[in-house]
Design a protein around this motif. Sequence first.
Motif, short mmCIF file in Angstrom:
data_model
loop_
_atom_site.label_atom_id
_atom_site.label_comp_id
_atom_site.label_asym_id
_atom_site.label_seq_id
_atom_site.Cartn_x
_atom_site.Cartn_y
_atom_site.Cartn_z
N SER A 42 0.83 -1.22 0.00
CA SER A 42 0.00 0.00 0.00
C SER A 42 0.86 1.26 0.00
N PHE A 44 1.50 2.80 2.49
CA PHE A 44 0.80 3.65 3.47
C PHE A 44 1.25 3.19 4.86
N VAL A 46 1.49 3.27 8.87
CA VAL A 46 0.71 3.64 10.05
C VAL A 46 1.55 3.29 11.28
N ASN A 62 1.91 -0.96 10.97
CA ASN A 62 1.21 -1.92 10.11
C ASN A 62 2.21 -2.88 9.46
N GLU A 64 2.32 -5.57 6.56
CA GLU A 64 1.62 -6.14 5.40
C GLU A 64 2.26 -7.46 4.97
N CYS A 73 -3.11 -4.27 10.83
CA CYS A 73 -3.03 -2.83 11.10
C CYS A 73 -2.12 -2.56 12.30
N ALA A 74 -1.59 -1.35 12.32
CA ALA A 74 -0.69 -0.92 13.39
C ALA A 74 -1.35 -1.03 14.77
N GLU A 75 -2.60 -0.61 14.85
CA GLU A 75 -3.29 -0.59 16.14
C GLU A 75 -3.40 -1.98 16.73
N SER A 111 -9.05 5.10 12.74
CA SER A 111 -8.83 3.65 12.66
C SER A 111 -9.97 2.92 11.96
N CYS A 112 -9.64 1.76 11.39
CA CYS A 112 -10.65 0.95 10.72
C CYS A 112 -11.57 0.30 11.76
N CYS A 115 -10.11 -2.48 14.01
CA CYS A 115 -9.24 -1.99 15.09
C CYS A 115 -10.08 -1.36 16.20
N1 THU Z 1 -4.07 0.40 8.36
C1 THU Z 1 -3.72 0.48 9.68
O1 THU Z 1 -2.59 0.18 10.07
N2 THU Z 1 -4.66 0.91 10.56
C2 THU Z 1 -5.96 1.21 10.23
O2 THU Z 1 -6.77 1.48 11.12
C3 THU Z 1 -6.37 1.20 8.83
C4 THU Z 1 -5.36 0.79 7.85
C5 THU Z 1 -3.08 -0.10 7.41
C6 THU Z 1 -3.42 -1.43 6.81
C7 THU Z 1 -2.64 -1.41 5.52
O3 THU Z 1 -1.32 -1.86 5.80
C8 THU Z 1 -2.57 0.07 5.17
O4 THU Z 1 -2.94 0.79 6.34
C9 THU Z 1 -3.50 0.46 4.02
O5 THU Z 1 -4.79 0.08 4.27
#
Ligand code: THU
Length: 162
Positions: A42, A44, A46, A62, A64, A73-75, A111-112, A115
């Motif tokens: 990603s 991305f 976190v 995070n 992956e 996810c990081a959380e 956060s998703c 999480c």
């Molecule tokens: N991600 C998190 O670490 N925390 C979240 O609450 C949402 C998404 C990460 C998961 C993935 O590695 C990347 O962000 C993109 O979705």
Amino acid sequence: MNTLNFNISYETYADIDELSETDQMLCNKAKAALASSHSPYSKFKVGTAILLGDGQVVLGSNQENVAYPSGLCAERVALFTIGANYPDAVIQSMAITAQTENFKIENPVTSCGACLQVMAEYEKRQNQPIDVLFYCIDGQIMKVKGIKSLLPFVFVEDRLGG
Ligand code: THU
């Protein structure tokens, strides 16, 4: 038919300097945790930092995987680290931040749902609210006191009928 409303409050801070010293420290540690993000897919990153009752800070980022759903996810990386290593610890607060080379993140990344559900579990277990800071490095900070404000219709175990 009835229409009901939730009233959810949260705080915003224009700059990290407006936070308490502890919250600033936690946000800075969440930023430092970005360095261990494994996010080649990603791109991305976190990072999260969780403050325990005894002052200890646990980091997460995070992680992956080439088999995408195997990542986490990081959380949840940080929360499960606490669950496994410090099962009796009380979680005071946590800070979460994100960074990507692909675009400028202008708002706090919240956060998703998965999480949030895990945060809710730990909060319920310790019977004490967890403060959550969403730290946008180039923007504002959002602070929520307790997971209920983030997930008002949380799944609670009493619905399992036990
Ligand atoms: N991600 C998190 O670490 N925390 C979240 O609450 C949402 C998404 C990460 C998961 C993935 O590695 C990347 O962000 C993109 O979705």
